[in-house]
Design an enzyme around this catalytic site. Structure first.
Site, PDB file in Angstrom:
ATOM      1  N   ARG A 129     -14.102  -7.931   0.255  1.00  0.00           N
ATOM      2  CA  ARG A 129     -13.527  -7.015   1.293  1.00  0.00           C
ATOM      3  C   ARG A 129     -12.912  -5.971   0.853  1.00  0.00           C
ATOM      4  O   ARG A 129     -11.985  -5.803  -0.065  1.00  0.00           O
ATOM      5  CB  ARG A 129     -12.558  -8.139   1.759  1.00  0.00           C
ATOM      6  CG  ARG A 129     -11.851  -7.466   3.093  1.00  0.00           C
ATOM      7  CD  ARG A 129     -10.345  -6.748   2.885  1.00  0.00           C
ATOM      8  NE  ARG A 129      -9.575  -6.576   3.918  1.00  0.00           N
ATOM      9  CZ  ARG A 129      -8.579  -5.684   3.887  1.00  0.00           C
ATOM     10  NH1 ARG A 129      -8.062  -5.477   2.670  1.00  0.00           N
ATOM     11  NH2 ARG A 129      -7.848  -5.638   5.110  1.00  0.00           N
ATOM     12  N   THR A 174      -1.012   3.098   7.258  1.00  0.00           N
ATOM     13  CA  THR A 174      -0.975   1.675   6.505  1.00  0.00           C
ATOM     14  C   THR A 174      -0.765   0.324   7.533  1.00  0.00           C
ATOM     15  O   THR A 174      -0.579   0.772   8.880  1.00  0.00           O
ATOM     16  CB  THR A 174       0.169   1.695   5.599  1.00  0.00           C
ATOM     17  OG1 THR A 174       0.654   0.591   4.998  1.00  0.00           O
ATOM     18  CG2 THR A 174       1.835   1.921   6.443  1.00  0.00           C
ATOM     19  N   GLY A 175      -1.146  -0.666   6.986  1.00  0.00           N
ATOM     20  CA  GLY A 175      -0.993  -1.969   7.926  1.00  0.00           C
ATOM     21  C   GLY A 175      -2.278  -2.830   7.681  1.00  0.00           C
ATOM     22  O   GLY A 175      -2.694  -3.051   6.664  1.00  0.00           O
ATOM     23  N   THR A 216       0.850  -1.079  -0.032  1.00  0.00           N
ATOM     24  CA  THR A 216      -0.002  -0.059  -0.101  1.00  0.00           C
ATOM     25  C   THR A 216       0.807   1.073   0.058  1.00  0.00           C
ATOM     26  O   THR A 216       1.801   1.294   0.796  1.00  0.00           O
ATOM     27  CB  THR A 216      -0.702   0.027   1.389  1.00  0.00           C
ATOM     28  OG1 THR A 216      -1.479  -1.013   1.474  1.00  0.00           O
ATOM     29  CG2 THR A 216      -1.897   1.250   1.474  1.00  0.00           C
ATOM     30  N   GLY A 269     -10.477  -2.688   2.399  1.00  0.00           N
ATOM     31  CA  GLY A 269      -9.557  -2.278   3.668  1.00  0.00           C
ATOM     32  C   GLY A 269      -9.900  -0.821   4.096  1.00  0.00           C
ATOM     33  O   GLY A 269     -10.652  -0.405   3.547  1.00  0.00           O
ATOM     34  N   GLY A 293      -5.724  -3.303   7.593  1.00  0.00           N
ATOM     35  CA  GLY A 293      -6.791  -2.243   7.333  1.00  0.00           C
ATOM     36  C   GLY A 293      -7.976  -2.771   7.904  1.00  0.00           C
ATOM     37  O   GLY A 293      -8.778  -1.757   8.270  1.00  0.00           O
TER      38      GLY A 293
END
Lengths: 141, 180
Positions: free
Chosen positions: A29, A52-53, A1, A31, A55
């Site tokens: 899905r 970020t990470g 991302t 995020g 989501g």
């Protein structure tokens, strides 16, 4: 991302994100990246943030909105980022997440949640001082 | 003191940063610059987490999410679960500029993108199909399902809901390259 904040010479601000999300996700899905206030947020009168990470967890806390609102009340970018991370960590200590913050005078910072295998977060900055793209690393909290 | 302009982005994606910076220097607006920066990552498939050919879903398809926000006007354009269009941040910009909405998703977002002139093409690559095939061969592990049968921790779907929902369960796996 990727999450990016761009601030022009006179303080006009824009933010954007782009991602292909989590591997093996359930079809349909989405995020945090495309959700304003979660993946990113921008307000030229204050600053911007991009997260970020994981989501699925990040989006529950609107970390980018929170960080911008903290900067609105005078918090420095690094502290604003850290508070956004602490808010997530309180409920999900094992959350994989990081955030970048920038105010409209060019101050910037970042924070991440320290978990096994993720103790530093790299982010990239280009400003007149660096005069090139410079990768910074922040220690996770 | 003020130190502007500024380009800052998550991770070590320097080409995206440089592209946005030089766009600004060439007179582009911050909105145009941030779009160009993110587009570069989509083309370069930055660390496999941006753009086509990465992180397939349970069916093997790569889908994209993107957002763009103008901090002057608070306009936002976003797309989620975008299929068959590579330039997700471009479609997000089109949502901002060609609709009064904020967020389009799924097949309808793809249809919108096509109407706006974006090319429709597969987002799969040999790498993403290999990743998907390996996942199938590993009994669909890791797996985001819960409270379903058959047991998602060792069996592929299709799944049905299991009677009785367990209280909050810890997320069982972490892939640091799989991020939003």
């Amino acid at each position: 991302t990727i999450g990016m904040i761009v601030i022009g010479q006179s303080g006009q601000l824009a933010a954007a994100t782009s991602t292909n999300g989590a591997s093996y996700k359930v079809p349909g899905r989405v995020g945090d990246s495309p959700i304003a206030g979660a993946g990113a947020y921008a307000d030229s009168s204050v600053g911007g943030a991009a997260a970020t990470g994981d989501g699925d967890l990040m989006m529950r806390f609107l970390p980018s909105f929170l960080a911008v609102e903290l900067m609105r009340s005078g918090t420095e970018p690094t502290a604003a980022c850290q508070t956004a991370i602490y808010r997530i960590k309180k409920h999900y200590p094992e959350a994989f997440g990081a955030i970048i913050c920038a105010n409209n005078t060019g101050g910037f910072g970042a924070a991440c949640n320290k978990i096994s295998g993720f103790t530093q977060f790299p982010f990239t900055v280009f400003n007149p001082q660096s005069n090139k793209a410079q990768v910074h690393k922040v220690d996770c909290v | 003191g003020t130190i502007l302009p500024l380009v800052i982005n998550t991770w070590g994606f320097e080409n995206a940063t440089v592209t946005a910076w030089y766009a600004l220097q060439a007179g582009a607006s911050p909105l145009d610059a941030v779009q160009k920066g993110c587009s570069v990552c989509e083309e370069e498939q930055c660390d496999g987490s941006v753009g086509y050919g990465g992180h397939p879903d349970e069916t093997g398809e790569t889908t994209l999410d993107a957002l763009i926000m103008n901090g002057d006007t608070m306009e936002v354009g976003a797309v989620g679960d975008l299929r068959r269009v590579k330039n997700a941040v471009g479609v997000a910009r089109a949502v901002m500029e060609h609709t009064q909405h904020t967020f389009l998703v799924g097949e309808s977002a793809s249809a919108f993108a096509q109407d706006m002139g974006f090319k429709s093409e597969s987002l799969s690559t040999n790498d993403s199909m290999k990743t998907f095939t390996q996942w199938l061969s590993q009994k669909c592990q890791p797996n985001y399902r819960k409270n379903v049968f058959p047991d998602p921790s060792g069996t592929c779907g299709p799944y049905k809901p299991r009677a009785g929902v367990k209280p909050r369960q810890k997320r069982g796996f972490l892939n640091l390259r799989s991020h939003d």
